[in-house]
Scaffold this motif. Structure first.
Motif, PDB file in Angstrom:
ATOM      1  N   ILE A 114       0.988  -1.319   0.057  1.00 32.88           N
ATOM      2  CA  ILE A 114       0.154   0.245   0.004  1.00 32.88           C
ATOM      3  C   ILE A 114       0.667   1.479   0.103  1.00 32.88           C
ATOM      4  O   ILE A 114       0.604   2.281  -0.786  1.00 32.88           O
ATOM      5  CB  ILE A 114      -1.064  -0.010   1.182  1.00 32.88           C
ATOM      6  N   VAL A 115       2.013   1.064   0.748  1.00 30.67           N
ATOM      7  CA  VAL A 115       2.771   2.306   0.798  1.00 30.67           C
ATOM      8  C   VAL A 115       3.480   2.747  -0.649  1.00 30.67           C
ATOM      9  O   VAL A 115       3.558   3.773  -0.952  1.00 30.67           O
ATOM     10  CB  VAL A 115       3.871   2.062   1.858  1.00 30.67           C
ATOM     11  N   SER A 129       2.345   1.831  -3.329  1.00 30.43           N
ATOM     12  CA  SER A 129       1.259   2.248  -4.419  1.00 30.43           C
ATOM     13  C   SER A 129       0.791   3.672  -3.948  1.00 30.43           C
ATOM     14  O   SER A 129       0.676   4.732  -5.102  1.00 30.43           O
ATOM     15  CB  SER A 129       0.025   1.333  -4.268  1.00 30.43           C
ATOM     16  N   SER A 130       0.785   4.043  -2.720  1.00 28.98           N
ATOM     17  CA  SER A 130       0.436   5.541  -2.476  1.00 28.98           C
ATOM     18  C   SER A 130       1.545   6.565  -2.923  1.00 28.98           C
ATOM     19  O   SER A 130       1.171   7.504  -3.678  1.00 28.98           O
ATOM     20  CB  SER A 130       0.292   5.512  -0.865  1.00 28.98           C
ATOM     21  N   SER A 160       3.643   5.927  -5.468  1.00 34.12           N
ATOM     22  CA  SER A 160       3.498   6.120  -6.965  1.00 34.12           C
ATOM     23  C   SER A 160       2.024   7.027  -7.423  1.00 34.12           C
ATOM     24  O   SER A 160       2.391   7.703  -8.285  1.00 34.12           O
ATOM     25  CB  SER A 160       3.267   4.819  -7.363  1.00 34.12           C
ATOM     26  N   MET A 161       1.152   6.873  -6.486  1.00 33.65           N
ATOM     27  CA  MET A 161       0.075   7.726  -6.909  1.00 33.65           C
ATOM     28  C   MET A 161       0.300   9.035  -6.438  1.00 33.65           C
ATOM     29  O   MET A 161       0.187  10.329  -7.339  1.00 33.65           O
ATOM     30  CB  MET A 161      -1.153   7.193  -6.102  1.00 33.65           C
ATOM     31  N   LEU A 162       1.074   9.384  -5.270  1.00 32.86           N
ATOM     32  CA  LEU A 162       1.071  10.774  -4.881  1.00 32.86           C
ATOM     33  C   LEU A 162       2.151  11.611  -5.618  1.00 32.86           C
ATOM     34  O   LEU A 162       1.952  12.738  -5.828  1.00 32.86           O
ATOM     35  CB  LEU A 162       1.423  10.731  -3.349  1.00 32.86           C
ATOM     36  N   PHE A 172       2.864  10.960  -8.673  1.00 34.38           N
ATOM     37  CA  PHE A 172       2.622  10.902 -10.307  1.00 34.38           C
ATOM     38  C   PHE A 172       2.830  12.112 -11.162  1.00 34.38           C
ATOM     39  O   PHE A 172       3.398  11.934 -12.040  1.00 34.38           O
ATOM     40  CB  PHE A 172       1.388  10.050 -10.314  1.00 34.38           C
ATOM     41  N   LYS A 203       5.310  12.901 -14.149  1.00 32.01           N
ATOM     42  CA  LYS A 203       4.922  13.136 -15.349  1.00 32.01           C
ATOM     43  C   LYS A 203       5.408  14.564 -15.821  1.00 32.01           C
ATOM     44  O   LYS A 203       4.682  15.237 -16.981  1.00 32.01           O
ATOM     45  CB  LYS A 203       3.269  13.000 -15.585  1.00 32.01           C
ATOM     46  N   ARG A 234      10.109   1.710 -13.498  1.00 28.67           N
ATOM     47  CA  ARG A 234       9.044   1.584 -12.738  1.00 28.67           C
ATOM     48  C   ARG A 234       7.933   0.513 -12.829  1.00 28.67           C
ATOM     49  O   ARG A 234       7.580  -0.168 -12.261  1.00 28.67           O
ATOM     50  CB  ARG A 234       8.431   2.843 -12.604  1.00 28.67           C
ATOM     51  N   LYS A 235       7.838   0.188 -14.269  1.00 27.36           N
ATOM     52  CA  LYS A 235       6.725  -0.721 -14.686  1.00 27.36           C
ATOM     53  C   LYS A 235       7.245  -2.191 -14.338  1.00 27.36           C
ATOM     54  O   LYS A 235       6.541  -2.890 -13.859  1.00 27.36           O
ATOM     55  CB  LYS A 235       6.557  -0.551 -16.003  1.00 27.36           C
ATOM     56  N   SER A 270       7.290  -2.682 -10.631  1.00 22.11           N
ATOM     57  CA  SER A 270       5.767  -2.881 -10.106  1.00 22.11           C
ATOM     58  C   SER A 270       5.284  -4.292 -10.423  1.00 22.11           C
ATOM     59  O   SER A 270       4.723  -4.946  -9.689  1.00 22.11           O
ATOM     60  CB  SER A 270       4.960  -1.733 -11.001  1.00 22.11           C
ATOM     61  N   PHE A 271       5.636  -4.649 -11.637  1.00 25.34           N
ATOM     62  CA  PHE A 271       5.345  -6.085 -12.163  1.00 25.34           C
ATOM     63  C   PHE A 271       5.971  -7.103 -11.151  1.00 25.34           C
ATOM     64  O   PHE A 271       5.157  -7.898 -10.564  1.00 25.34           O
ATOM     65  CB  PHE A 271       5.816  -6.270 -13.275  1.00 25.34           C
TER      66      PHE A 271
END
Lengths: 274, 507
Positions: free
Chosen positions: A91-92, A94-95, A97-99, A101, A105, A185-186, A189-190
């Motif tokens: 979760i950490v 994913s968070s 990566s989301m925050l 992002f 980009k 990163r992909k 993540s995989f």
């Protein structure tokens, strides 16, 4: 206001201190201290076992086939909690990566016009890059050793994975991973998802009996060697699903922490150049 | 197969969450559908348990990793050595509520949140949040409860700061993270006290061996106060307004649902340990105090708000007060020895638990409608909004239903549970009922203010965009449930609430 917070802290700590004073006396553990020594070499033996810890000490090695009692508790008796802890790390990651992002980009990373040398102060030194590469292999091998021997000697998935992730940090500060950031990163993540899927897949594999049941231990040909009680040289092919779970957690922690490092490294690089 | 249901409730969302990043790289539509299917599966599983648990009064135990998962103790021991999961009537009530509502909120969010690469992570964290709730609800082990509490807190604090392109959401998420990590550290300290003294984490075993020393009482306070903090009762409510107002609309509803799950933990620990350490009366008084404070402070703070989501957040604080009041009255008389529990204590508990369900329904619906309002007006300021009802009659109607339900207007569900609380608490202390009715009136006043400013008045400058089908569908289902419970409350009280209260009272 400051006075109120000081008073509150003193009250809370006094509260905790009163609680500690009422614990059972220091030097007298709750269980039976000689529980480990007087024990038949085979089978489950519950004589003199009064609390949970005594059971682990007395039967952990024989029941799970793992020399490392900590590993047998972490991955077998309380494997569900370990699944939860691995999920916390997931979760950490994913968070983060989301925050971050929008940082990742943002234009200064992706645009081809800006020279990369201006984004990262790159040190062109053969000694540093080659030395870091050599160290990378050594740190990685030590981490893999810790993961693979998790059920035999001190170590395990979390520890070995963190050691391996420190190798990624070394690569980052010696500027190896600066290009192809999205692809890196992909891939990370995989593999992180793959490690966790192996973990929970091993749990589902035993669901004929119960979730996370150690179905490979007790005499199967794969990782099912019955080990003698007491000190022994250590056998890699013992402990049933414990090595698999350890490996899965090791993969997850390595790639997860690496993903955090790469993401934060690039995000901080963007911020410095804004 | 049905004996594995307790662990499947956690394992299915987790395995889907672990695979979602890989699926999201391949195809985003499949990713959305997979996550939805996982939530539907656990919803169906929880409905399957109603027959066994609620009607036949069977309790499901599951020892994770044991050779015989339904046997409580292995090898003739008197204490469990593995992690115990347990589903009884009380937890099944909350499981049904959590799965149903998280499915409806997921339907809303699948079309409300715009589709881009960040939605991969959004979906992953959403499913992890559901898994965290399920883990807290089925755990019969304090440490497992703590681990899943962490999962719930971390994933929801990340989702609160989902809109990182704006200024405030990262601060709100950080504040929530900070508060919940303080709360969970103290919770862990309480667990450590109990483990150091008794050598076990199992709730049933601890209940058996606790003997009411000072240490037990300190440990219970350390378990209860952090959970009260996570529910947002009044002395510890400072994180609620920021968190609820800065989060995206479906996440506000989900965080609200998560705080109700923490309320489950609060009730569970208070009832399990409280009566055995002879502090149930004191804990009941504490709950009533918390409840009255939350009701009053929450609603008076809500009256003066100009920001629509902050207003709803303060109402969430005040609604938690009703539940604490109802259950607290039950808890304070449960060991009194006379007939007062049978006369009004049990009814007060029924009212409190019924209010939990009703509140989750209408509060979730209110947050969802606030999302539509905010998306239309591009601001949360009530002074700027006017006249949405001229174009969007659907949202106006749905908001009307939810607002009347939260104010306790007769044909809707909020009325029923509030009436039960008023009547039973009146036997305990008439003053408490007066305060509760007064708070209800103020709630109606502040929601009339919202309805007047956002929906009535001059028509807005531009026409609102048509809402997607799933957004409308989830809101319609929520409204139908609210009206149905309001019209036929007997059915759900007989089927779900009363067995839950019996299970809670006989712990």
């Amino acid at each position: 206001m400051r006075l109120i917070s000081v008073v509150a802290i003193v009250v809370i700590f006094g509260f905790i201190f009163v609680g500690i004073l009422h614990l059972h006396p220091i030097g007298e553990p709750v269980g039976n201290p000689r529980i480990l020594y007087e024990r038949p070499p085979l089978g489950i033996d519950t004589q003199g076992v009064t609390i949970m810890d005594d059971y682990f000490l007395r039967n952990g090695q024989v029941e799970t086939g793992s020399n490392n009692i900590v590993a047998s508790i972490v991955f077998d008796y309380r494997g569900f909690d370990t699944l939860g802890e691995a999920t916390v790390l997931f979760i950490v990651v994913s968070s983060i990566s989301m925050l971050f992002f929008t940082f990742l980009k943002s234009k200064s990373i992706v645009s081809a016009g800006v020279p990369r040398a201006r984004q990262f102060p790159r040190i062109e030194s053969r000694i540093i890059t080659f030395g870091a590469f050599l160290m990378y292999i050594m740190i990685l091998s030590f981490g893999i050793y810790l993961v693979v021997h998790g059920h035999v000697s001190p170590g395990g998935g979390f520890q070995g994975g963190s050691v391996m992730a420190s190798a990624t940090a070394l690569l980052l500060i010696s500027f190896y991973i600066t290009r192809h950031m999205q692809r890196t990163r992909k891939i990370f993540s995989f593999f992180e998802s793959l490690g966790l899927t192996i973990f929970i897949g091993m749990g589902f594999a035993g669901i004929g009996i119960s979730f996370l049941y150690n179905f490979l231990a007790h005499g199967t040909t794969v990782f099912g060697k019955i080990i003698p009680f007491g000190p022994n040289p250590g056998y890699l092919i013992s402990a049933g699903i414990l090595p698999w779970l350890s490996l899965a957690v090791g993969i997850e922690v390595f790639f997860g922490l690496s993903l955090i490092l790469v993401t934060l490294f690039h995000a901080s690089g963007v911020k410095n150049n804004l | 197969m049905i004996k594995h249901v307790p662990v499947l409730l956690v394992a299915i969302p987790l395995v889907v969450a672990f695979m979602l990043p890989i699926i999201g790289m391949v195809n985003r539509t499949i990713r959305t559908i997979t996550a939805g299917v996982a939530i539907v599966i656990i919803m169906v599983l929880s409905y399957l348990l109603i027959q066994d648990v609620m009607i036949c009064k069977k309790i499901f135990y599951y020892m994770v990793g044991s050779p015989d998962p339904t046997a409580l103790f292995e090898h003739g021991l008197t204490f469990p050595i593995r992690i115990a999961l347990k589903i009884d009537q009380f937890s099944l009530l909350f499981i049904i509520m959590a799965t149903t509502l998280s499915f409806l909120f997921y339907l809303f969010s699948s079309q409300y949140i715009e589709e881009n690469e960040r939605k991969n992570y959004f979906t992953v964290l959403y499913v992890c949040m559901v898994a965290g709730m399920m883990g807290m609800l089925i755990a019969n082990d304090l440490f497992t409860f703590f681990v899943f509490l962490e999962i719930l807190s971390i994933s929801s604090s990340a989702l609160v700061s989902f809109r990182t392109e704006r200024k405030h959401p990262p601060y709100a998420g950080y504040k929530y993270m900070f508060v919940s990590s303080i709360a969970t550290s103290f919770f862990l300290l309480g667990i450590a006290f109990l483990y150091a003294q008794y050598g076990s984490f199992n709730i049933d075993y601890l209940k058996k061996v606790m003997d009411g020393t000072v240490l037990d009482k300190i440990a219970i306070v350390m378990l209860i106060l952090p959970l009260a903090m996570k529910c947002g009762v009044v002395p510890m409510h400072m994180w609620i307004p920021d968190t609820y107002s800065e989060a995206p609309a479906p996440i506000s509803s989900m965080v609200k649902l998560g705080s109700l799950i923490c309320l489950y933990g609060l009730f569970r620990i208070a009832f399990t340990f409280g009566s055995h350490v002879y502090v149930s009366y004191e804990l009941g008084i504490l709950f009533i105090l918390f409840g009255v404070l939350s009701m009053f402070v929450g609603v008076t703070q809500a009256l003066i708000q100009k920001d629509v989501k902050r207003l709803m957040a303060f109402h969430a604080v005040s609604q938690v007060g009703y539940m604490l009041l109802g259950v607290g009255v039950g808890l304070s008389v449960i060991k009194s020895g006379d007939a007062s529990f049978a006369i009004y204590g049990k009814i007060a508990m029924i009212g409190g638990l019924f209010h939990v369900i009703n509140n989750a329904l209408y509060k979730g619906l209110l947050f969802l409608t606030s999302g539509i309002m905010v998306r239309h007006y591009k601001t949360r300021d009530l002074n700027v909004m006017h006249g949405l009802a001229h174009y969007d009659k659907f949202t106006a109607l749905v908001f009307m239903i939810a607002a009347l339900a939260i104010s306790g207007i007769p044909p809707l569900n909020g009325f029923v549970s509030k009436l039960i609380i008023y009547e039973s608490v009146f036997h305990y202390n008439p003053l408490l009922t007066l305060i509760a009715i007064f708070v209800s009136v103020l709630t109606l006043a502040s929601f009339m203010k919202v309805f007047y400013s956002a929906f009535l008045g001059m028509p807005p400058e531009r026409k609102p965009v048509e809402q997607p089908i799933l957004v409308k569908f989830s809101m319609v289902i929520l409204s139908i449930i609210i009206v149905a419970i309001g019209l036929f409350p007997q059915g759900i009280i007989k089927l779900l609430i009363e067995p839950a209260v019996n299970a809670l009272a006989t712990f």
